[in-house]
Design an enzyme around this catalytic site. Sequence first.
Site, PDB file in Angstrom:
ATOM      1  N   SER A 100       0.846  -1.313   0.259  1.00  0.00           N
ATOM      2  CA  SER A 100       0.091   0.138  -0.001  1.00  0.00           C
ATOM      3  C   SER A 100       0.712   1.228  -0.123  1.00  0.00           C
ATOM      4  O   SER A 100       1.686   1.496  -0.850  1.00  0.00           O
ATOM      5  CB  SER A 100      -1.081   0.087   1.218  1.00  0.00           C
ATOM      6  OG  SER A 100      -1.906   0.982   1.016  1.00  0.00           O
ATOM      7  N   ASP A 235      -1.711   6.514  -3.908  1.00  0.00           N
ATOM      8  CA  ASP A 235      -0.917   5.746  -3.227  1.00  0.00           C
ATOM      9  C   ASP A 235      -0.538   4.681  -3.955  1.00  0.00           C
ATOM     10  O   ASP A 235      -1.003   4.230  -5.066  1.00  0.00           O
ATOM     11  CB  ASP A 235      -1.124   5.455  -1.823  1.00  0.00           C
ATOM     12  CG  ASP A 235      -2.181   4.440  -1.685  1.00  0.00           C
ATOM     13  OD1 ASP A 235      -2.948   4.458  -2.459  1.00  0.00           O
ATOM     14  OD2 ASP A 235      -2.119   3.846  -0.477  1.00  0.00           O
ATOM     15  N   ASP A 237      -1.224   1.480  -4.046  1.00  0.00           N
ATOM     16  CA  ASP A 237      -2.157   0.389  -4.534  1.00  0.00           C
ATOM     17  C   ASP A 237      -3.072   0.995  -4.978  1.00  0.00           C
ATOM     18  O   ASP A 237      -4.241   0.385  -5.110  1.00  0.00           O
ATOM     19  CB  ASP A 237      -2.263  -0.800  -3.620  1.00  0.00           C
ATOM     20  CG  ASP A 237      -3.058  -0.374  -2.261  1.00  0.00           C
ATOM     21  OD1 ASP A 237      -2.964   0.861  -1.889  1.00  0.00           O
ATOM     22  OD2 ASP A 237      -3.772  -1.279  -1.544  1.00  0.00           O
ATOM     23  N   ASP A 239      -5.591   2.856  -3.266  1.00  0.00           N
ATOM     24  CA  ASP A 239      -6.778   2.883  -2.744  1.00  0.00           C
ATOM     25  C   ASP A 239      -7.055   4.274  -1.720  1.00  0.00           C
ATOM     26  O   ASP A 239      -8.158   4.323  -1.370  1.00  0.00           O
ATOM     27  CB  ASP A 239      -6.883   1.667  -1.589  1.00  0.00           C
ATOM     28  CG  ASP A 239      -5.879   1.532  -0.676  1.00  0.00           C
ATOM     29  OD1 ASP A 239      -5.044   2.239  -0.942  1.00  0.00           O
ATOM     30  OD2 ASP A 239      -5.962   0.680   0.335  1.00  0.00           O
TER      31      ASP A 239
END
Length: 441
Positions: A100, A235, A237, A239
Amino acid sequence: MNKYFGTDGIRGVVNETLECELAYKVGKSLALFIKQQNKTNTVLIGKDTRISGDMLSYSLACGLSDYGINCYMLGIVPTGCVSFLSGKLDVGAGVMVTASHNAPNMNGIKLITNLGYKFTINEERIIEQNLNKKFPPAKVKGTIVSGEHLVDNYIQFIISDLGIDLTNVNIAIDCAYGSNYILAEKVFKKLNANLILINNDNFGEKINVNCGALNVKKLCLEVKKHKCDFGFAFDGDADRLIVVLSDGRILNGDDILFVLSSYMLKFNKLNSRAVVGTIMTNSGTEESLKNLGIKLIRTDVGDRNVIETMLKNNYSLGGESSGHICVHNLNTTCDALMNCLYLLKIVISEKVDLNEFLLHLKKVPQFIKNVDVPQNVRSGFDNNTELQKQINKIVLTEPNVRVVVRPSGTECIIRIMAEGNETKCNKIIEKIEDLLIAYKK
C-alpha cells in the site's frame, strides 16, 4: 492474536519478515480454505510495481497451484481492480500483493473474498492456523496463467458507469510510481481528458517516495504550472485519493467525504442519512455533516473497519481522512480511480464549484505527530495500562482538546492527534511525545 496478519493483511520488510516461503505457505493455506468453503478453485492475483512483486505473487501462486487451485495473474493493477473482479467473476478468492502506502523495501499480501471484500479477522485467523499444517498436495495441480484480459471488465465498468466526457478538462495525476500507472492513464484518455502525468512509471524502487497521496507538493506545482482544473494523487496500491484544486487547495478524505455525502443525500443515495468515518475524522467534519442532517458513525482506524461497519448497517458511504473512501454502489473497497471519476461526474453534471461548496465545511484545527517507538512498545501499546493512564492524565489537563493516541497498524510508530487550539494541542502532543520517548529507553 494473529502472528502475521495486521490491520490490513500481511505486511513486512521483504526477505526479512516477508519471504517467499511465507508467501507459498499463505497460498497453500488459502487453497485449503477455498476447498473447505467449497469455493471455486480459481484465484485472481494482482500486484503493485514493487520489484519483489513477481517473486511473492508467483510464490503465492505456486502454493495455490500445488494444492489444486488455478491462478490468473492480473499483473500490475490497483487493489480496487482485484476486489471488483473477485466480486464479479466466478472465483474462490483474490489476492493483492502490495504494501500500500509503505516504503519500497516492504511488501504485503491482502486476501480478498469471492464477494470482493477483504478477509475478516476471523478468516485471516483460519489462514494462519493452516500455515504450518501438513496435508498432501493435490494429485491434479492447478494452472498459473495470465489473467490480464480480465482487467478489461474493470475498465469497461468504469467507463460505462462513471464515464463522462472530459474533453477540454485539464487533469494532472500522480500515480506514486504505483499500481495505477497503467489504468489511470488509459481510463482518462478514453474519456478525452487533457493529461499531465506525474510519477507514472513502472518504477517500484521509488513507489510512494515523496510523491502520490503521501506528498502532493509536486502535484500542486504541476496543477498551477499547467493551469489544470484538477489534480489527483494515488498511493502505491491506489486505494487512497487526495485531490488538488486549480488554485492548489488540497482536499483530503474528510473533504471528499463531505462532497460525496452531500450529493448522495440530495439524490437519495445515502442510506439512513449516515456516513461512516473513524476516530481520526475531524470533529468539524462531523458537525458540518450534522448541519446537513447527516450522522457520522465513527469506527477504529482502518478501511476494513469502515467497510465492515458499512456492511453491517447497510450504509452506502464511508471513509478516512487519509483518503480511503468507499462508495459501496461502485465497489466493495476503497478505489481511488473510481472515486476521482465519481467526484468529477458530480462536479461537472451538477456544475459544482468545490471551493464555494466547501465553505459549508468548517474543520477544527488538527495536528498530528508520529513518534518512532520500538516494536515492543507499538505492539503492546493497547494493553499497556500504565502507559494509558499516564497519557490520560496528560489529556485531562486540556479538556477542550480532542486527543487520539494510537499505534500504527503497519509501522513502528505511535500517532498522536490533537484537535483544538493550536497552542494547547502542541503542548499536549509534546508532553505525550516526551512520555513515549521515555518508554523507549
